[in-house]
Design a protein around this motif. Structure first.
Motif, PDB file in Angstrom:
ATOM      1  N   VAL A   3       0.714  -1.200  -0.075  1.00 46.36           N
ATOM      2  CA  VAL A   3       0.166  -0.073  -0.017  1.00 46.36           C
ATOM      3  C   VAL A   3       0.846   1.344  -0.021  1.00 46.36           C
ATOM      4  N   SER A   4       0.550   2.148  -0.673  1.00 48.46           N
ATOM      5  CA  SER A   4       1.047   3.500  -0.843  1.00 48.46           C
ATOM      6  C   SER A   4       0.991   4.207   0.384  1.00 48.46           C
ATOM      7  N   LEU A   5       1.865   5.579   0.489  1.00 46.26           N
ATOM      8  CA  LEU A   5       1.560   6.214   1.782  1.00 46.26           C
ATOM      9  C   LEU A   5       0.411   6.705   1.898  1.00 46.26           C
ATOM     10  N   HIS A   6      -0.458   7.081   0.474  1.00 50.67           N
ATOM     11  CA  HIS A   6      -1.798   7.514   0.657  1.00 50.67           C
ATOM     12  C   HIS A   6      -3.015   6.512   0.636  1.00 50.67           C
ATOM     13  N   GLY A   7      -2.591   5.281   0.930  1.00 51.54           N
ATOM     14  CA  GLY A   7      -3.524   4.412   0.884  1.00 51.54           C
ATOM     15  C   GLY A   7      -4.016   3.645  -0.317  1.00 51.54           C
ATOM     16  N   ARG A   8      -3.222   3.838  -1.251  1.00 51.80           N
ATOM     17  CA  ARG A   8      -3.591   2.911  -2.563  1.00 51.80           C
ATOM     18  C   ARG A   8      -3.046   1.836  -2.610  1.00 51.80           C
ATOM     19  N   VAL A   9      -3.954   0.728  -2.828  1.00 55.53           N
ATOM     20  CA  VAL A   9      -3.369  -0.609  -2.751  1.00 55.53           C
ATOM     21  C   VAL A   9      -2.736  -0.823  -4.278  1.00 55.53           C
ATOM     22  N   ILE A  10      -1.252  -0.990  -4.037  1.00 58.01           N
ATOM     23  CA  ILE A  10      -0.442  -1.219  -5.399  1.00 58.01           C
ATOM     24  C   ILE A  10      -0.784  -2.898  -5.656  1.00 58.01           C
ATOM     25  N   ASN A  11      -0.756  -3.614  -4.775  1.00 62.44           N
ATOM     26  CA  ASN A  11      -0.646  -5.295  -5.098  1.00 62.44           C
ATOM     27  C   ASN A  11      -1.261  -5.842  -3.854  1.00 62.44           C
ATOM     28  N   ALA A  12      -2.187  -6.917  -3.762  1.00 62.14           N
ATOM     29  CA  ALA A  12      -2.763  -7.470  -2.740  1.00 62.14           C
ATOM     30  C   ALA A  12      -3.088  -8.726  -3.100  1.00 62.14           C
ATOM     31  N   SER A  13      -3.181  -9.873  -2.111  1.00 65.13           N
ATOM     32  CA  SER A  13      -3.556 -11.201  -2.275  1.00 65.13           C
ATOM     33  C   SER A  13      -4.001 -11.665  -0.974  1.00 65.13           C
ATOM     34  N   THR A  14      -5.141 -12.445  -1.163  1.00 69.60           N
ATOM     35  CA  THR A  14      -5.947 -12.812   0.081  1.00 69.60           C
ATOM     36  C   THR A  14      -6.031 -14.369  -0.315  1.00 69.60           C
ATOM     37  N   TYR A  15      -5.441 -15.315   0.488  1.00 63.19           N
ATOM     38  CA  TYR A  15      -5.526 -16.504  -0.064  1.00 63.19           C
ATOM     39  C   TYR A  15      -6.061 -17.468   1.058  1.00 63.19           C
ATOM     40  N   ASP A  16      -6.920 -18.355   0.661  1.00 64.64           N
ATOM     41  CA  ASP A  16      -7.467 -19.320   1.625  1.00 64.64           C
ATOM     42  C   ASP A  16      -6.485 -20.573   1.383  1.00 64.64           C
ATOM     43  N   LEU A  17      -5.670 -20.764   2.627  1.00 57.91           N
ATOM     44  CA  LEU A  17      -4.695 -21.726   2.493  1.00 57.91           C
ATOM     45  C   LEU A  17      -5.400 -23.335   2.560  1.00 57.91           C
ATOM     46  N   SER A  18      -6.395 -23.399   3.295  1.00 59.94           N
ATOM     47  CA  SER A  18      -7.172 -24.781   3.551  1.00 59.94           C
ATOM     48  C   SER A  18      -7.911 -24.936   2.152  1.00 59.94           C
ATOM     49  N   GLN A  19      -8.314 -24.184   1.285  1.00 56.59           N
ATOM     50  CA  GLN A  19      -8.922 -24.517   0.078  1.00 56.59           C
ATOM     51  C   GLN A  19      -7.987 -24.404  -1.031  1.00 56.59           C
ATOM     52  N   ASP A  20      -6.783 -23.661  -0.838  1.00 57.45           N
ATOM     53  CA  ASP A  20      -5.858 -23.483  -1.792  1.00 57.45           C
ATOM     54  C   ASP A  20      -6.288 -22.644  -3.037  1.00 57.45           C
ATOM     55  N   GLN A  21      -7.002 -21.558  -2.819  1.00 55.56           N
ATOM     56  CA  GLN A  21      -7.545 -20.366  -3.665  1.00 55.56           C
ATOM     57  C   GLN A  21      -7.703 -19.106  -3.254  1.00 55.56           C
ATOM     58  N   GLU A  22      -7.422 -18.231  -4.105  1.00 55.97           N
ATOM     59  CA  GLU A  22      -7.475 -16.799  -3.637  1.00 55.97           C
ATOM     60  C   GLU A  22      -8.923 -16.737  -3.077  1.00 55.97           C
ATOM     61  N   ILE A  23      -9.240 -15.556  -2.250  1.00 55.04           N
ATOM     62  CA  ILE A  23     -10.493 -15.150  -1.668  1.00 55.04           C
ATOM     63  C   ILE A  23     -10.589 -13.482  -1.918  1.00 55.04           C
ATOM     64  N   PRO A  24     -11.800 -13.022  -2.016  1.00 55.35           N
ATOM     65  CA  PRO A  24     -11.735 -11.415  -2.048  1.00 55.35           C
ATOM     66  C   PRO A  24     -10.814 -10.860  -0.899  1.00 55.35           C
ATOM     67  N   PHE A  25     -10.519  -9.649  -1.397  1.00 53.05           N
ATOM     68  CA  PHE A  25      -9.875  -8.813  -0.435  1.00 53.05           C
ATOM     69  C   PHE A  25     -10.616  -8.283   0.570  1.00 53.05           C
ATOM     70  N   PRO A  26     -10.473  -8.333   1.847  1.00 49.51           N
ATOM     71  CA  PRO A  26     -11.381  -8.065   3.146  1.00 49.51           C
ATOM     72  C   PRO A  26     -11.645  -6.603   2.707  1.00 49.51           C
ATOM     73  N   GLY A  27     -12.948  -6.190   2.534  1.00 49.68           N
ATOM     74  CA  GLY A  27     -13.486  -4.831   2.670  1.00 49.68           C
ATOM     75  C   GLY A  27     -13.267  -4.181   3.715  1.00 49.68           C
TER      76      GLY A  27
END
Length: 319
Positions: free
Chosen positions: A103-127
């Motif tokens: 995340v930048s100093l101003h709060g802009r998400v440059i890159n993000a990943s949220t991963y469900d390790l048990s299901q081995d798949q990505e999940i939505p970025f937490p709002g």
């Protein structure tokens, strides 16, 4: 005959009084002692759970430091950073992490990943995290920050153990160009792992739900940031130790419950019963010996003397 029963009655009353006094003394001295041991055991268990969570935080901090001290990520976050540069560890290969964001100093998400390790798949970025990504929020590091921070965040998925680290050059120099966020959900799998560490069952409730949930409501209203842990008996054989988990803003977030066997109380009751039975048997034996001794050494001679005096009164035979 009347004298004999009077003496026997006095002895019995004295012994019963002695048993009562000793019983009350044992109860008043041993019960608090075992109760204190029970509370100490509960406190020790809560500390073990805290240490397990603390260990997870340390792992996240190590991971965050490895990712945040990166010339690649540092260059990406600078004004006019090259679009072709990818942030370190875009894929969550680390089994300790569920979440990573640059995340930048101003709060802009440059890159993000949220991963469900048990299901081995990505999940939505937490709002819930996105809502905090604003300049001035405690979750974000500033250009002057050199140290990371950590804390718990409430999300719809569950409690998120989060570490926020300033993005610096590989040699640790600044100023910081943004924030590297890494986190792990305190999910059922993680609770089971901690449960195996302490060898006791765990349960977790959102603080608002815990205020009305059975098994939590009695303790949740008594917990606060000044007194974050509490132990209450659930039954004669079980007690619950509670720990309030506050979020990174210092607000009550979750209530963690540990179920313990009341072995100390059961042990204390067995000890008390054993002592009381031993005391009662000893008093009974002493009473029987005392009555027989008094009857033989005192009452029997008195009875013989009484009969002889009666015979002298009837016959006048002084021999």
């Amino acid at each position: 005959m009347k004298l004999r029963w009077t003496i026997i009655g006095l002895i019995l009353l004295t012994l019963l009084g002695l048993v009562a006094v000793i019983s009350i003394t044992l109860q008043s001295n041993l019960s608090p002692l075992f109760h204190d041991q029970e509370q100490q055991h509960a406190s020790l268990t809560i500390r073990q759970v805290q240490q397990a969570i603390e260990e997870r935080y340390r792992l996240l901090e190590n991971t965050a430091a490895n990712l945040a001290y990166s010339d690649t990520n540092y260059a990406l976050l600078q004004p006019g950073g090259r679009a072709g540069i990818e942030p370190t560890s875009n894929r969550l290969a680390n089994p300790e992490m569920h979440f990573v964001a640059l995340v930048s100093l101003h709060g802009r998400v440059i890159n993000a990943s949220t991963y469900d390790l048990s299901q081995d798949q990505e999940i939505p970025f937490p709002g819930e995290i996105q809502a905090h990504l604003q300049a001035g929020d405690a979750l974000l590091r500033t250009a002057a920050d050199q140290e990371s921070m950590r804390g718990l965040l409430r999300t719809e998925t569950g409690p998120l153990l989060l570490v926020s680290a300033p993005v610096l050059r590989s040699d640790g120099s600044g100023p910081a160009q943004g924030t590297l966020l890494v986190g792990r959900f305190l999910d059922a799998e993680e609770l089971q792992r901690i449960s195996q560490v302490v060898h006791l069952p765990l349960a977790l409730k959102d603080y608002d739900s815990a205020l009305t949930a059975p098994g939590f409501s009695d303790a949740a209203g008594l917990l606060n940031t000044a007194s974050p842990n509490l132990s209450l008996p659930a039954s004669e054989s079980e007690m619950h130790a509670y720990q309030l988990l506050s979020d990174l803003y210092g607000q009550p977030a979750y209530v963690l419950r540990v179920s313990l066997n009341r072995t100390a109380v059961r042990s204390s009751q067995l000890v008390l019963n054993y002592l009381l039975i031993t005391l009662a048997a000893s008093v009974l034996l002493f009473g029987i010996i005392a009555v027989l001794s008094i009857d033989r050494l005192l009452l029997a001679p008195l009875q013989r003397l009484g009969r002889q005096v009666a015979q002298i009164g009837q016959h006048g035979d002084l021999s």
